[in-house]
Design a protein around this motif. Structure first.
Motif, short mmCIF file in Angstrom:
data_model
loop_
_atom_site.label_atom_id
_atom_site.label_comp_id
_atom_site.label_asym_id
_atom_site.label_seq_id
_atom_site.Cartn_x
_atom_site.Cartn_y
_atom_site.Cartn_z
N THR A 1 28.02 29.21 23.55
CA THR A 1 27.31 29.34 24.82
C THR A 1 25.87 29.81 24.56
N GLY A 2 25.04 29.69 25.61
CA GLY A 2 23.68 30.20 25.51
C GLY A 2 22.61 29.14 25.62
N SER A 3 22.96 27.95 26.12
CA SER A 3 21.99 26.85 26.16
C SER A 3 20.83 27.12 27.10
N GLN A 4 20.99 28.09 28.03
CA GLN A 4 19.92 28.39 28.99
C GLN A 4 19.19 29.68 28.68
N GLY A 5 19.35 30.15 27.44
CA GLY A 5 18.60 31.34 27.02
C GLY A 5 19.16 32.65 27.55
N GLN A 6 20.41 32.63 28.01
CA GLN A 6 21.00 33.87 28.53
C GLN A 6 21.07 34.91 27.41
N PRO A 7 20.51 36.10 27.61
CA PRO A 7 20.43 37.07 26.51
C PRO A 7 21.79 37.55 26.00
N MET A 8 22.81 37.58 26.88
CA MET A 8 24.12 38.08 26.47
C MET A 8 25.07 36.97 26.04
N ALA A 9 24.64 35.71 26.14
CA ALA A 9 25.47 34.62 25.63
C ALA A 9 25.41 34.60 24.11
N VAL A 10 26.25 33.77 23.50
CA VAL A 10 26.40 33.81 22.05
C VAL A 10 25.09 33.51 21.34
N LEU A 11 24.39 32.45 21.74
CA LEU A 11 23.16 32.08 21.04
C LEU A 11 22.11 33.17 21.19
N GLY A 12 22.01 33.79 22.35
CA GLY A 12 21.06 34.87 22.53
C GLY A 12 21.35 36.04 21.61
N ARG A 13 22.62 36.39 21.48
CA ARG A 13 22.97 37.51 20.59
C ARG A 13 22.75 37.15 19.12
N LEU A 14 22.98 35.88 18.79
CA LEU A 14 22.68 35.45 17.42
C LEU A 14 21.19 35.51 17.13
N ALA A 15 20.39 35.07 18.11
CA ALA A 15 18.93 35.03 17.90
C ALA A 15 18.36 36.42 17.71
N PHE A 16 18.94 37.41 18.38
CA PHE A 16 18.40 38.77 18.30
C PHE A 16 19.25 39.70 17.44
N GLY A 17 20.17 39.12 16.68
CA GLY A 17 20.91 39.90 15.70
C GLY A 17 21.87 40.91 16.28
N THR A 18 22.38 40.66 17.47
CA THR A 18 23.28 41.63 18.11
C THR A 18 24.72 41.12 18.19
N HIS A 19 25.01 39.98 17.56
CA HIS A 19 26.40 39.50 17.55
C HIS A 19 27.22 40.37 16.62
N ALA A 20 28.42 40.72 17.04
CA ALA A 20 29.23 41.68 16.29
C ALA A 20 29.74 41.13 14.96
N LYS A 21 29.90 39.79 14.86
CA LYS A 21 30.58 39.24 13.69
C LYS A 21 29.77 38.21 12.92
N ILE A 22 28.76 37.63 13.54
CA ILE A 22 28.04 36.51 12.91
C ILE A 22 26.56 36.82 12.87
N ALA A 23 25.91 36.46 11.77
CA ALA A 23 24.46 36.61 11.64
C ALA A 23 23.87 35.29 11.14
N LEU A 24 22.79 34.86 11.78
CA LEU A 24 22.10 33.65 11.33
C LEU A 24 21.32 33.93 10.06
N ARG A 25 21.15 32.89 9.26
CA ARG A 25 20.37 33.04 8.02
C ARG A 25 19.72 31.70 7.67
N ARG A 26 18.75 31.76 6.79
CA ARG A 26 18.08 30.55 6.35
C ARG A 26 19.10 29.56 5.80
#
Length: 560
Positions: free
Chosen positions: A312-337
């Motif tokens: 989820t998070g296609s509309q930039g919702q800060p608490m949706a999954v993509l928003g939490r991934l973008a700002f490093g607040t997801h509890a289990k997953i972190a984006l990386r290069r």
């Protein structure tokens, strides 16, 4: 429920009335909170009951649902409800609507009812009379209406148009649609243009048609084209893939599941709404994962190129999954290069800034970001001009009511209709609340009913109005000053400022002095406390405007 080929309602059997009334309570002149009322005599049929999402200036509002004063006033006349499909702008307001009305039969296709059933359960409304139909079914409502459901392709399965057979003639309502020749899932689902054409030959008195993309020339791209583009992109990814789209895009998500299987990737569904729609789609046979879904805890043993997250998070919702991934607040997953993020969606108007914020943050992290229009990874679910013209040419309506769009969309749809070989005799651009009278030779707005928005804010429904929103806007723009004048034993004034200016002792002292002078003068003149308070308000208002050029919200109080 009756079966196809049932004769139209007999005029002699219905309550006498010269015309059919078509009353949009939402969704006309706007995109969102769709609800339409059809009334003939003392019988009413209602179509859909959606919500809208707040604009930027509607601060603090969670949802917007349609005002239903008219239905409350005439609730004894409601014979049933038609649901066209399961998008939130068509069913999201139903819990707030059904909670206030008597129970009547509600008809829809399986996925639509599955989504409504879950929504009702969340609100504790477990006594709604939901009745499943399929394409081709006809349903009688009272003595005046028979509705026939037919297939129209959209971005969600079990989407229906309908023909409403009434004593004055047939109304064909397209519902939301695009004429997609191949939704890409192998299900062979196409719009039933044969039924639309046959309705035109039988005679369509009124066409109500989706205007969302009336400004766009040509045809809306097919989901099969989007699937081909997505597969080419995913095929070239060497790391993890994170894809976001609308959770209701069941056809697209099924295509993504098939792509992941062919490319040797296992799928993780992340986000509450994504899981909810996937469960409903699987239960109704519209989603068949080639491989079982994994959880984020179960992909640890897989290599990066073996994983695809649908989130989820296609509309930039800060608490949706993509928003939490973008700002490093997801509890289990972190984006990386090395990761690739695909936004298979366009921002809904009003969400552009939120989506841009997420995209910029993703670039800063160093992931590859794929999004339209640079990449064709999204297609609208609504028909463009050529498709709209096809429906108009097939139905050949006597009258035309452009629907589901802002005024520019409605007007462009009306202009398109006039360019065709056989244009409608008359087209109306209606607004929410208009009473559109329809008869064999009549098509006009005869009056209005109450219509508009009801704001949902937390647990409150309707307790926030436009005046409250204006206060919130003013507070956000100009700040707040609270003035408390204590009269005894010695008059003095306390000032509390929020969002007005950074701490400034001189300015605060000046405000206190101006307020105290007004209070002391009022006391000397033995004015009423209400008048003393108003004098203090006026004096400080004039001073702050002159000294700062600002108009903060002022709250004056007198403590005797």
């Amino acid at each position: 429920m009756t079966r196809p080929n049932q004769p139209r309602p007999d005029v002699a059997d219905s309550v006498p009335a010269p015309t059919l009334e078509v009353i949009p309570l939402g969704g006309m002149g706007e995109i969102g909170k769709n609800i339409t009322v059809f009334r003939y005599g003392d019988e009413i049929v209602v179509v859909d009951g959606g919500l809208a999402f707040p604009k930027a200036h509607q601060m603090g509002i969670d949802l917007i649902v349609p005002r239903i004063d008219y239905l409350l006033e005439h609730q004894d006349k409601i014979k049933g409800w038609i649901l066209t499909h399961g998008h939130e702008d068509h069913i999201g307001g139903l819990p707030y609507i059904f909670a206030r009305l008597p129970r009547v039969p509600v008809y829809g296709l399986p996925l639509t009812l599955a989504l409504v059933r879950e929504k009702m359960s969340e609100f504790g409304l477990n006594d709604i009379d939901l009745r499943e139909v399929t394409y081709g079914d006809e349903v009688r409502f009272g003595q005046s209406f028979v509705a026939e459901f037919f297939c129209m392709t959209h971005s969600i399965p079990d989407n229906a148009g309908y023909i409403l057979k009434t004593p004055v003639g047939d109304v064909l309502h397209t519902g939301d649609f695009k004429l997609d020749p191949d939704v890409g899932t192998g299900a062979g689902i196409v719009s039933d243009l044969e039924r639309v054409e046959r309705a035109g030959k039988e005679g369509v008195l009124l066409l109500i048609s989706d205007s969302t993309n009336a400004e766009r020339p040509g045809h809306t791209p097919s989901e099969s084209v989007i699937a081909e583009n997505l597969e080419e992109i995913i095929k070239g990814c060497r790391g993890r893939v994170f894809l976001t789209t609308f959770a209701s895009q069941v056809y697209r998500i099924q295509n993504i599941l098939d792509i992941a299987h062919r490319q040797g990737r296992r799928v993780v569904m992340e986000g509450r709404s994504m899981v909810k729609y996937a469960q409903a789609a699987q239960a109704t046979g519209h989603m068949n994962p080639p491989d079982p879904f994994l959880t984020s805890d179960e992909v640890g043993e897989l290599q990066d190129q073996q994983v695809l997250f649908v989130c989820t998070g296609s509309q930039g919702q800060p608490m949706a999954v993509l928003g939490r991934l973008a700002f490093g607040t997801h509890a289990k997953i972190a984006l990386r290069r090395g990761d690739t993020v695909i936004l298979s969606s366009n921002p809904i108007p009003g969400n552009e800034d939120a989506v841009n914020l997420i995209v910029n943050r993703l670039y800063e992290i160093g992931v590859d970001v794929i999004y339209p229009p640079t990449y064709r990874v999204h297609a609208s679910g609504h028909a463009s001009q050529e498709e709209l013209a096809t429906i108009l040419n097939l139905t050949r309506p006597k009258f035309f009511l452009p629907w589901h769009g802002e005024p520019r969309h409605q007007i462009n749809h009306a202009k398109l209709a006039q360019t065709l070989p056989r244009p409608p005799k008359r087209t109306l651009i209606a607004k929410n609340g208009d009473i559109v009278n329809l008869g064999p030779d009549e098509f006009r707005v005869s009056g209005t009913v109450a219509a508009g928005a009801v704001y949902v804010d937390g647990l409150g429904v309707g307790d926030v109005n436009d005046d409250v929103l204006l206060d919130r806007v003013n507070l956000s723009q100009e700040g707040l000053l609270i003035l408390t004048a204590v009269l005894h034993p010695t008059p003095h004034v306390e000032v509390v400022a929020r969002g007005f200016a950074r701490p400034n002792r001189d300015l605060e002292l000046q405000i206190r002095r101006v307020a105290l002078e007004a209070v002391e003068q009022g006391m000397r003149e033995k004015k009423r406390l209400e008048d003393v308070r108003d004098d203090m308000y006026g004096a400080v208002r004039r001073f702050t405007r002159k000294a700062t050029g600002r108009n903060p919200v002022l709250i004056p109080m007198i403590v005797d």
